[in-house]
Design an enzyme around this catalytic site. Structure first.
Site, PDB file in Angstrom:
ATOM      1  N   LYS A 174       7.444  -8.778   9.053  1.00 24.14           N
ATOM      2  CA  LYS A 174       8.128  -7.500   9.285  1.00 24.14           C
ATOM      3  C   LYS A 174       9.477  -7.787   9.928  1.00 24.14           C
ATOM      4  O   LYS A 174       9.569  -8.106  11.113  1.00 24.14           O
ATOM      5  CB  LYS A 174       7.331  -6.593  10.221  1.00 24.14           C
ATOM      6  CG  LYS A 174       7.955  -5.202  10.274  1.00 24.14           C
ATOM      7  CD  LYS A 174       7.562  -4.413  11.507  1.00 24.14           C
ATOM      8  CE  LYS A 174       8.578  -4.462  12.605  1.00 24.14           C
ATOM      9  NZ  LYS A 174       9.924  -3.988  12.290  1.00 24.14           N
ATOM     10  N   GLY A 227      11.163 -10.704  20.459  1.00 16.74           N
ATOM     11  CA  GLY A 227      11.688  -9.378  20.770  1.00 16.74           C
ATOM     12  C   GLY A 227      11.658  -9.149  22.271  1.00 16.74           C
ATOM     13  O   GLY A 227      11.708 -10.096  23.062  1.00 16.74           O
ATOM     14  N   SER A 228      11.550  -7.882  22.645  1.00 18.44           N
ATOM     15  CA  SER A 228      11.668  -7.520  24.064  1.00 18.44           C
ATOM     16  C   SER A 228      10.374  -7.804  24.826  1.00 18.44           C
ATOM     17  O   SER A 228       9.288  -7.896  24.238  1.00 18.44           O
ATOM     18  CB  SER A 228      11.985  -6.030  24.162  1.00 18.44           C
ATOM     19  OG  SER A 228      10.902  -5.291  23.633  1.00 18.44           O
ATOM     20  N   ASN A 229      10.488  -7.879  26.140  1.00  9.68           N
ATOM     21  CA  ASN A 229       9.310  -8.112  26.975  1.00  9.68           C
ATOM     22  C   ASN A 229       8.329  -6.955  26.918  1.00  9.68           C
ATOM     23  O   ASN A 229       7.116  -7.160  26.911  1.00  9.68           O
ATOM     24  CB  ASN A 229       9.740  -8.360  28.418  1.00  9.68           C
ATOM     25  CG  ASN A 229      10.273  -9.757  28.566  1.00  9.68           C
ATOM     26  OD1 ASN A 229      11.298 -10.075  27.962  1.00  9.68           O
ATOM     27  ND2 ASN A 229       9.589 -10.602  29.286  1.00  9.68           N
ATOM     28  N   VAL A 231       7.600  -4.893  24.495  1.00  4.79           N
ATOM     29  CA  VAL A 231       6.772  -4.923  23.282  1.00  4.79           C
ATOM     30  C   VAL A 231       5.898  -6.174  23.270  1.00  4.79           C
ATOM     31  O   VAL A 231       4.703  -6.116  22.939  1.00  4.79           O
ATOM     32  CB  VAL A 231       7.665  -4.845  22.020  1.00  4.79           C
ATOM     33  CG1 VAL A 231       6.822  -5.027  20.763  1.00  4.79           C
ATOM     34  CG2 VAL A 231       8.402  -3.510  21.972  1.00  4.79           C
ATOM     35  N   GLY A 232       6.467  -7.311  23.662  1.00  7.97           N
ATOM     36  CA  GLY A 232       5.707  -8.568  23.670  1.00  7.97           C
ATOM     37  C   GLY A 232       4.456  -8.472  24.530  1.00  7.97           C
ATOM     38  O   GLY A 232       3.382  -8.944  24.150  1.00  7.97           O
ATOM     39  N   GLU A 249       8.329 -14.990  21.975  1.00 13.93           N
ATOM     40  CA  GLU A 249       9.673 -15.383  22.417  1.00 13.93           C
ATOM     41  C   GLU A 249      10.385 -14.115  22.849  1.00 13.93           C
ATOM     42  O   GLU A 249      10.647 -13.239  22.022  1.00 13.93           O
ATOM     43  CB  GLU A 249      10.457 -16.031  21.263  1.00 13.93           C
ATOM     44  CG  GLU A 249       9.973 -17.403  20.873  1.00 13.93           C
ATOM     45  CD  GLU A 249      10.211 -18.451  21.939  1.00 13.93           C
ATOM     46  OE1 GLU A 249      11.021 -18.222  22.852  1.00 13.93           O
ATOM     47  OE2 GLU A 249       9.561 -19.504  21.859  1.00 13.93           O
ATOM     48  N   CYS A 283      19.399 -13.925  22.981  1.00 10.27           N
ATOM     49  CA  CYS A 283      18.405 -14.171  24.044  1.00 10.27           C
ATOM     50  C   CYS A 283      18.913 -15.243  24.994  1.00 10.27           C
ATOM     51  O   CYS A 283      18.527 -15.267  26.161  1.00 10.27           O
ATOM     52  CB  CYS A 283      17.073 -14.580  23.436  1.00 10.27           C
ATOM     53  SG  CYS A 283      17.231 -15.922  22.268  1.00 10.27           S
ATOM     54  N   GLN A 330      21.658   0.685  21.917  1.00 12.77           N
ATOM     55  CA  GLN A 330      22.203  -0.460  22.660  1.00 12.77           C
ATOM     56  C   GLN A 330      23.455  -0.049  23.437  1.00 12.77           C
ATOM     57  O   GLN A 330      23.673  -0.466  24.571  1.00 12.77           O
ATOM     58  CB  GLN A 330      22.554  -1.590  21.697  1.00 12.77           C
ATOM     59  CG  GLN A 330      21.403  -2.522  21.383  1.00 12.77           C
ATOM     60  CD  GLN A 330      21.016  -3.352  22.594  1.00 12.77           C
ATOM     61  OE1 GLN A 330      19.946  -3.160  23.163  1.00 12.77           O
ATOM     62  NE2 GLN A 330      21.890  -4.248  23.031  1.00 12.77           N
ATOM     63  N   GLU A 384      17.757  -8.100  31.896  1.00 12.94           N
ATOM     64  CA  GLU A 384      18.488  -8.448  30.672  1.00 12.94           C
ATOM     65  C   GLU A 384      19.275  -7.219  30.198  1.00 12.94           C
ATOM     66  O   GLU A 384      18.676  -6.187  29.897  1.00 12.94           O
ATOM     67  CB  GLU A 384      17.495  -8.882  29.592  1.00 12.94           C
ATOM     68  CG  GLU A 384      18.169  -9.401  28.344  1.00 12.94           C
ATOM     69  CD  GLU A 384      17.166  -9.776  27.256  1.00 12.94           C
ATOM     70  OE1 GLU A 384      16.223  -8.989  27.006  1.00 12.94           O
ATOM     71  OE2 GLU A 384      17.353 -10.842  26.645  1.00 12.94           O
TER      72      GLU A 384
HETATM   73  P1  NAD Z   1      12.059  -5.078  20.236  1.00 11.54           P
HETATM   74  O1  NAD Z   1      10.961  -5.618  21.073  1.00 11.54           O
HETATM   75  O2  NAD Z   1      12.431  -3.666  20.380  1.00 11.54           O
HETATM   76  O3  NAD Z   1      11.701  -5.284  18.684  1.00 11.54           O
HETATM   77  C1  NAD Z   1      11.348  -6.547  18.159  1.00 11.54           C
HETATM   78  C2  NAD Z   1      10.481  -6.355  16.934  1.00 11.54           C
HETATM   79  O4  NAD Z   1       9.239  -5.774  17.335  1.00 11.54           O
HETATM   80  C3  NAD Z   1      11.084  -5.411  15.894  1.00 11.54           C
HETATM   81  O5  NAD Z   1      10.800  -5.879  14.603  1.00 11.54           O
HETATM   82  C4  NAD Z   1      10.349  -4.102  16.176  1.00 11.54           C
HETATM   83  O6  NAD Z   1      10.263  -3.250  15.064  1.00 11.54           O
HETATM   84  C5  NAD Z   1       8.974  -4.615  16.563  1.00 11.54           C
HETATM   85  N1  NAD Z   1       8.185  -3.676  17.375  1.00 11.54           N
HETATM   86  C6  NAD Z   1       8.644  -2.691  18.204  1.00 11.54           C
HETATM   87  N2  NAD Z   1       7.598  -2.060  18.778  1.00 11.54           N
HETATM   88  C7  NAD Z   1       6.479  -2.670  18.319  1.00 11.54           C
HETATM   89  C8  NAD Z   1       5.090  -2.476  18.561  1.00 11.54           C
HETATM   90  N3  NAD Z   1       4.635  -1.541  19.391  1.00 11.54           N
HETATM   91  N4  NAD Z   1       4.215  -3.288  17.931  1.00 11.54           N
HETATM   92  C9  NAD Z   1       4.633  -4.271  17.115  1.00 11.54           C
HETATM   93  N5  NAD Z   1       5.932  -4.483  16.827  1.00 11.54           N
HETATM   94  C10 NAD Z   1       6.841  -3.700  17.439  1.00 11.54           C
HETATM   95  O7  NAD Z   1      13.309  -6.049  20.483  1.00 11.54           O
HETATM   96  P2  NAD Z   1      14.761  -5.991  19.820  1.00 11.54           P
HETATM   97  O8  NAD Z   1      15.554  -4.908  20.452  1.00 11.54           O
HETATM   98  O9  NAD Z   1      14.633  -6.013  18.349  1.00 11.54           O
HETATM   99  O10 NAD Z   1      15.353  -7.412  20.254  1.00 11.54           O
HETATM  100  C11 NAD Z   1      15.943  -7.673  21.474  1.00 11.54           C
HETATM  101  C12 NAD Z   1      15.054  -8.547  22.332  1.00 11.54           C
HETATM  102  O11 NAD Z   1      14.666  -9.718  21.625  1.00 11.54           O
HETATM  103  C13 NAD Z   1      15.758  -9.041  23.577  1.00 11.54           C
HETATM  104  O12 NAD Z   1      14.907  -8.920  24.679  1.00 11.54           O
HETATM  105  C14 NAD Z   1      16.018 -10.512  23.281  1.00 11.54           C
HETATM  106  O13 NAD Z   1      16.146 -11.333  24.409  1.00 11.54           O
HETATM  107  C15 NAD Z   1      14.821 -10.850  22.464  1.00 11.54           C
HETATM  108  N6  NAD Z   1      15.042 -12.075  21.676  1.00 11.54           N
HETATM  109  C16 NAD Z   1      14.424 -13.223  22.096  1.00 11.54           C
HETATM  110  C17 NAD Z   1      14.619 -14.415  21.415  1.00 11.54           C
HETATM  111  C18 NAD Z   1      13.931 -15.680  21.863  1.00 11.54           C
HETATM  112  O14 NAD Z   1      13.814 -16.599  21.063  1.00 11.54           O
HETATM  113  N7  NAD Z   1      13.476 -15.783  23.114  1.00 11.54           N
HETATM  114  C19 NAD Z   1      15.454 -14.436  20.285  1.00 11.54           C
HETATM  115  C20 NAD Z   1      16.062 -13.256  19.884  1.00 11.54           C
HETATM  116  C21 NAD Z   1      15.844 -12.070  20.595  1.00 11.54           C
END
Ligand code: NAD
Length: 494
Positions: A174, A227-229, A231-232, A249, A283, A330, A384
């Site tokens: 996805k 992605g973000s903390n 959601v992670g 990550e 990131c 953003q 962040e």
């Molecule tokens: P986000 O967490 O909003 O979204 C990331 C992904 O998760 C998207 O595809 C989104 O559709 C999906 N998502 C959102 N809610 C979800 C849920 N409830 N269940 C499953 N999937 C869901 O993050 P973002 O705004 O896309 O990205 C920015 C973040 O990503 C920042 O915190 C950045 O530091 C981090 N990031 C980290 C790395 C790394 O390698 N450490 C690399 C790039 C970005």
């Protein structure tokens, strides 16, 4: 002209079962770039079924052959680098120079993962019994779900998908809803090199309707998330409940330490590139400068000069040095942090507001921003921001600087500028991030080294490098007894 795009499931291009679509917008101009399937749980289920149906044949394909396919894919990506970079810039805004690098990372990753097809080493070890052979091998886990952010829309998915595939897993991907076209390109390229149907599937849509059903689907065995903390952590909690393996990550709050013996011009250029490249949406972005108090004012002056000189505009223009933020949310988030900074007593030494002017009216542009008089515990030094904002914190000594650097909930990348070899080695030892640079900013990871962070940045996994297969394989131990007897380990020879 806007185009209509599809999901890629079981080797076929299909719309969402519901027929719903969402729009992909150019953040520099507001122009409509394309319509994508706004998929749901039923599309995820179809993709998971297709991936499972393709699994056995893919696992039985010799690993070197799986690797060769990735090698051909790498060459194909390289031949289309410019087209792919332009598409990435159009949909997420960063400048072409950087999206070319993003695509190149995919090429590098394809070649690196292709080589794993002929390595993927196991281990042999002596048995404690006579006439008995002992060894351990890596085996694929099954169907891997990949969910990614938008800031490296090509590179980051490839760090996950290529190792997962060469190891013999099949994939449901996805892409971020902000950068769906890069996911579409990846599927198109896989189809062109002849990847068997169902081995790689793409389902477009948002996190709630596609991402979350992927996390919950019992037919998806492993989750790899960037992605973000917020959601992670949700994903990790759910995976703990169901016993699913998950690799995370997440965010960073990366610091550059600048000592009083550093080359300040070099440090200032590195800080500007680290803080304002990708409009601060990496990131690994430099979001804190921890500077020795003796050189603080001079370094601030140099970084402010560089910030104010940056040319903003569409990333497609060759003269542009910084593009827009990815979307209105953003822009709102970064703008909100300006109020936080003001309330906490920080001073805006450059930027601090939405960027307007010719060519910027329709996009989500924000001025490159330098905050000074920041104390280590302030929110702008801890959270962040994910925009072109860098906070200066003063340090009294090397030990003080290292302590400030380590004092955040994140642990992705850090750096030190110094001419003193002892200070450099002390920092390499004592900085507690997953990546440490010396006389180089916080960005610029190479694919053949492990990538990832400590503390709140991740959950202990490392992507790429020699660790690339760890999240996507299990170890299987194999014993062959050729003694012709029942030999009892721990009993017969003790
Ligand atoms: P986000 O967490 O909003 O979204 C990331 C992904 O998760 C998207 O595809 C989104 O559709 C999906 N998502 C959102 N809610 C979800 C849920 N409830 N269940 C499953 N999937 C869901 O993050 P973002 O705004 O896309 O990205 C920015 C973040 O990503 C920042 O915190 C950045 O530091 C981090 N990031 C980290 C790395 C790394 O390698 N450490 C690399 C790039 C970005």
């Amino acid at each position: 002209m806007s185009q209509s795009f599809h999901n890629y499931i079981g080797g076929r291009w299909v719309g969402a079962r519901s027929g719903a679509t969402f729009q992909n917008i150019d953040p520099a101009t507001g122009e409509l770039l394309g319509e994508f399937p706004d998929s749901g749980a039923e599309d995820v289920a179809a993709a998971a079924d297709a991936a499972r149906a393709a699994m056995r044949a893919w696992q039985l394909t010799p690993a070197p052959k799986r690797g060769e396919l990735l090698f051909r894919l790498g060459a194909l990506i390289a031949s289309q680098k410019e087209t792919l970079a332009q598409a990435a810039t159009r949909e997420m805004g960063k400048i072409l120079l950087e999206t070319r690098g993003d695509v190149q990372e995919g090429v590098d990753m394809a070649y690196l993962a292709a080589g794993e097809g002929r390595r993927m080493y196991g281990m042999t070890t002596p048995s404690e019994m006579p006439d008995k052979w002992a060894m351990s091998v890596r085996v694929p886990i099954g169907v891997v779900g990949v969910i990614t952010a938008w800031n490296f829309p090509f590179a980051v998915p490839t760090w996950k998908i290529f190792p997962a595939l060469v190891a013999g897993n099949t994939v449901v991907f996805k892409p971020s809803e902000e950068t769906p076209e890069m996911g579409w390109h990846l599927a198109r390229l896989f189809e062109e090199v002849g990847l068997p149907a169902g081995v790689f599937n793409v389902v477009h849509g948002n996190g709630r309707n596609v991402g979350w059903p992927m996390v919950q689907h019992p037919g998806i065995d492993v989750l790899s998330f960037t992605g973000s903390n917020a959601v992670g952590q949700q994903i990790a909690t759910e995976c703990a409940r169901t016993g699913k393996r998950v690799s995370l990550e997440m965010g960073g709050k990366n610091g550059v330490i600048v000592m009083d013996d550093a080359d300040l011009a070099l440090a200032a250029s590195a800080v500007a590139w680290g803080a304002f490249g990708t409009t601060g949406q990496r990131c690994t972005a430099t979001s804190r400068v921890i500077v020795h108090e003796r050189v603080h004012d001079e370094l601030v002056k140099l970084v402010v000069q560089r910030a104010q000189a940056l040319r903003l505009g569409s990333g497609l223009e060759p003269t542009t040095e910084m593009g827009p933020l990815v979307n209105a949310k953003q822009l709102e988030r970064v703008t909100g942090y300006m109020k936080v900074a003001a309330d906490e007593g920080a001073k805006v030494s450059a930027g601090g507001a939405r960027a307007t002017g010719e060519g910027l009216q329709s996009g989500f542009f924000f001025q490159p921003t330098v905050l000074t008089q920041v104390e280590r515990g302030m929110r702008v030094a801890q959270e962040e921001i994910f925009g072109p904002v860098v906070s200066f914190v003063k340090a009294k000594s090397l030990e003080d600087a290292i302590a400030i650097n380590n004092d955040t909930p994140f642990g992705l990348s850090s750096s030190i500028f110094t001419a003193n070899v002892n200070a450099a080695f002390t920092a390499m030892r004592d900085l507690t991030t997953g990546i440490v640079y010396v006389n180089h900013g916080t960005t610029g990871a190479e694919t053949h080294l492990p990538f990832g962070g400590t503390r709140g940045t991740g959950n202990g996994h490392r992507e790429a490098g020699h660790t690339m297969l760890d999240a996507f394989t299990e170890w299987k131990s194999l014993y062959v007894d050729f003694s012709g007897k029942v030999q009892r380990a721990q009993i017969d020879n003790n």
